[in-house]
Design a protein around this motif. Structure first.
Motif, PDB file in Angstrom:
ATOM      1  N   LYS A 235       0.755  -1.201  -0.138  1.00 12.43           N
ATOM      2  CA  LYS A 235      -0.085   0.074   0.076  1.00 12.43           C
ATOM      3  C   LYS A 235       0.807   1.233  -0.078  1.00 12.43           C
ATOM      4  O   LYS A 235       0.714   2.175  -0.840  1.00 12.43           O
ATOM      5  N   ILE A 236       2.082   1.067   0.819  1.00 12.44           N
ATOM      6  CA  ILE A 236       3.050   2.307   0.926  1.00 12.44           C
ATOM      7  C   ILE A 236       3.395   2.734  -0.427  1.00 12.44           C
ATOM      8  O   ILE A 236       3.458   3.807  -0.983  1.00 12.44           O
ATOM      9  N   GLN A 237       3.875   1.491  -1.155  1.00  8.80           N
ATOM     10  CA  GLN A 237       4.336   1.705  -2.661  1.00  8.80           C
ATOM     11  C   GLN A 237       3.368   2.213  -3.760  1.00  8.80           C
ATOM     12  O   GLN A 237       3.649   3.052  -4.433  1.00  8.80           O
ATOM     13  N   GLU A 238       2.129   1.594  -3.409  1.00 12.29           N
ATOM     14  CA  GLU A 238       1.244   2.185  -4.386  1.00 12.29           C
ATOM     15  C   GLU A 238       0.832   3.624  -4.157  1.00 12.29           C
ATOM     16  O   GLU A 238       0.611   4.393  -5.007  1.00 12.29           O
ATOM     17  N   ALA A 239       0.834   4.181  -2.877  1.00 13.25           N
ATOM     18  CA  ALA A 239       0.623   5.492  -2.451  1.00 13.25           C
ATOM     19  C   ALA A 239       1.883   6.201  -3.203  1.00 13.25           C
ATOM     20  O   ALA A 239       1.585   7.353  -3.680  1.00 13.25           O
ATOM     21  N   ALA A 240       2.798   5.811  -2.802  1.00 13.87           N
ATOM     22  CA  ALA A 240       4.051   6.544  -3.472  1.00 13.87           C
ATOM     23  C   ALA A 240       4.172   6.479  -4.945  1.00 13.87           C
ATOM     24  O   ALA A 240       4.207   7.882  -5.677  1.00 13.87           O
ATOM     25  N   GLU A 241       3.650   5.448  -5.531  1.00 11.61           N
ATOM     26  CA  GLU A 241       3.576   5.623  -7.189  1.00 11.61           C
ATOM     27  C   GLU A 241       2.461   6.434  -7.460  1.00 11.61           C
ATOM     28  O   GLU A 241       2.587   7.280  -8.565  1.00 11.61           O
ATOM     29  N   ARG A 242       1.230   6.376  -6.692  1.00  9.86           N
ATOM     30  CA  ARG A 242       0.139   7.650  -6.984  1.00  9.86           C
ATOM     31  C   ARG A 242       0.746   8.920  -6.991  1.00  9.86           C
ATOM     32  O   ARG A 242       0.471   9.781  -7.879  1.00  9.86           O
ATOM     33  N   ALA A 243       1.454   9.362  -5.919  1.00  8.45           N
ATOM     34  CA  ALA A 243       2.025  10.552  -5.426  1.00  8.45           C
ATOM     35  C   ALA A 243       2.825  10.953  -6.792  1.00  8.45           C
ATOM     36  O   ALA A 243       2.869  12.218  -7.168  1.00  8.45           O
ATOM     37  N   ARG A 244       4.037  10.034  -7.201  1.00 10.87           N
ATOM     38  CA  ARG A 244       4.515  10.364  -8.271  1.00 10.87           C
ATOM     39  C   ARG A 244       3.995  10.673  -9.577  1.00 10.87           C
ATOM     40  O   ARG A 244       3.986  11.456 -10.407  1.00 10.87           O
ATOM     41  N   ASN A 245       2.836   9.742  -9.912  1.00 13.91           N
ATOM     42  CA  ASN A 245       1.996   9.858 -10.979  1.00 13.91           C
ATOM     43  C   ASN A 245       1.228  11.461 -10.978  1.00 13.91           C
ATOM     44  O   ASN A 245       1.299  12.141 -12.079  1.00 13.91           O
ATOM     45  N   GLU A 246       0.854  11.793  -9.924  1.00 17.40           N
ATOM     46  CA  GLU A 246       0.205  12.954  -9.577  1.00 17.40           C
ATOM     47  C   GLU A 246       0.992  14.213  -9.900  1.00 17.40           C
ATOM     48  O   GLU A 246       0.853  15.197 -10.600  1.00 17.40           O
TER      49      GLU A 246
END
Length: 340
Positions: free
Chosen positions: A14-25
């Motif tokens: 979940k932390i990785q997915e949140a970090a990925e979403r943050a980078r995408n945004e």
């Protein structure tokens, strides 16, 4: 199952997915910002180009007017209206005593002008005569060359026709000789067949006449009680020797018939072989004639193409000579008319 390890893995994912979403945004926001900057730069470039074009038009309108150009007097539509005549009236101050504008009808340079005009006309006439002489010489040379090529072409055509006629005569002579030989062979064969048939008929008649049946040999009626007695109520049959002789004669006739059939088969085979050879010779000769005709037509087409090209070149040359013979004053008159 290690539940704590699984929970830890779920949390890390979940932390990785949140970090990925943050980078995408963050990347999407940066792309939007770049798009806005590009739109602003394009709009600024358009405005700059528009302002530059407007400034150029204003500069041309204020400082590059058509009347300020050096060649404006050549294309000025008001040139004739602006121009002043050479003489306005008799009291025109430009018409001084030395100008002699008031003595109408006088021409002080009349003799020199007439002499110059005559000399110019003479030069023009000589030039035209020279050009005409050169053109006639070129025309005569071209006509002689064309006649020469035409004569050569006619000679080649006549030679090819003569060769073709000779080939045709040779073919006709060979065909006549072959037909004559065949006719002689057929006549000889018929003669031999007729002679053989007459001989066979005579042999048959002679055999019948000399046979025991028609000759009534007494040996047929000999009785078993003695040769001096004759059995009158019996048919006169033949003895064994006579029958053997007849069978031998029939066998000889069969053999002779077979021999005749074999000779006839051989003659037919020889006849077919000669006919096939003659047909092959005829086919080879026809192909040779067709090949000669194709070569003749190809040579004739090449010569016609060369003559056509030479004729085109000659027409172009004559047109160029015709244009080059236009007099100088007419050329300048046409040029001035075109410029106006």
């Amino acid at each position: 199952v290690d539940k704590d390890a699984l929970d830890t893995q779920v949390k890390e994912r979940k932390i990785q997915e949140a970090a990925e979403r943050a980078r995408n945004e963050e990347f999407a926001n940066e792309m939007k910002q770049n798009d806005k900057i590009m739109c602003m730069l394009e709009e600024r470039q358009k405005n700059d180009i528009r302002n530059i074009n407007k400034a150029i038009n204003e500069f041309q309108k204020n400082f590059q007017k058509p009347e300020t150009r050096r060649e404006f007097d050549l294309s000025d539509p008001q040139a004739l209206k602006k121009d002043r005549p050479a003489r306005l009236s008799d009291d025109d101050p430009r018409c001084t005593v030395s100008g002699l504008q008031k003595f109408m009808g006088e021409d002080l340079n009349y003799d020199q002008r007439i002499k110059f005009q005559k000399e110019q006309l003479r030069e023009w006439s000589l030039q035209q005569q020279k050009d005409l002489k050169n053109a006639l010489a070129d025309q005569k040379f071209a006509d002689d060359l064309h006649d020469k090529y035409r004569i050569e072409l006619d000679q080649k055509t006549m030679e090819l026709q003569q060769k073709e006629e000779e080939n045709k005569r040779a073919v006709c002579a060979a065909t006549k000789d072959f037909n004559r030989a065949q006719a002689a062979e057929v006549a000889e064969r018929k003669k031999l067949e007729k002679h053989q048939k007459m001989k066979d008929d005579m042999d048959e008649i002679s055999g019948l006449l000399q046979g025991d049946l028609l000759s009534e040999n007494p040996e047929q009626a000999v009785s078993s009680f003695g040769r001096h007695r004759v059995i009158t109520d019996r048919w006169k049959g033949m003895n064994k020797d006579q029958l053997m002789a007849i069978r031998y004669s029939q066998k000889q006739q069969v053999l002779e018939k077979m021999r005749l059939n074999e000779e006839e088969r051989r003659r037919d085979a020889e006849w077919d072989r000669q006919r096939i050879q003659a047909a092959r010779a005829q086919l080879v000769l026809e192909r040779h004639l067709e090949r000669q005709n194709r070569e003749y037509r190809r040579a004739l087409d090449n010569i016609n193409a060369e003559l056509s090209q030479e004729q085109k070149s000659k027409n172009i040359y004559l047109k160029e000579e015709e244009y080059s013979n236009i007099p100088t004053d007419q050329y300048y008159a046409q040029f001035n008319t075109t410029s106006r």
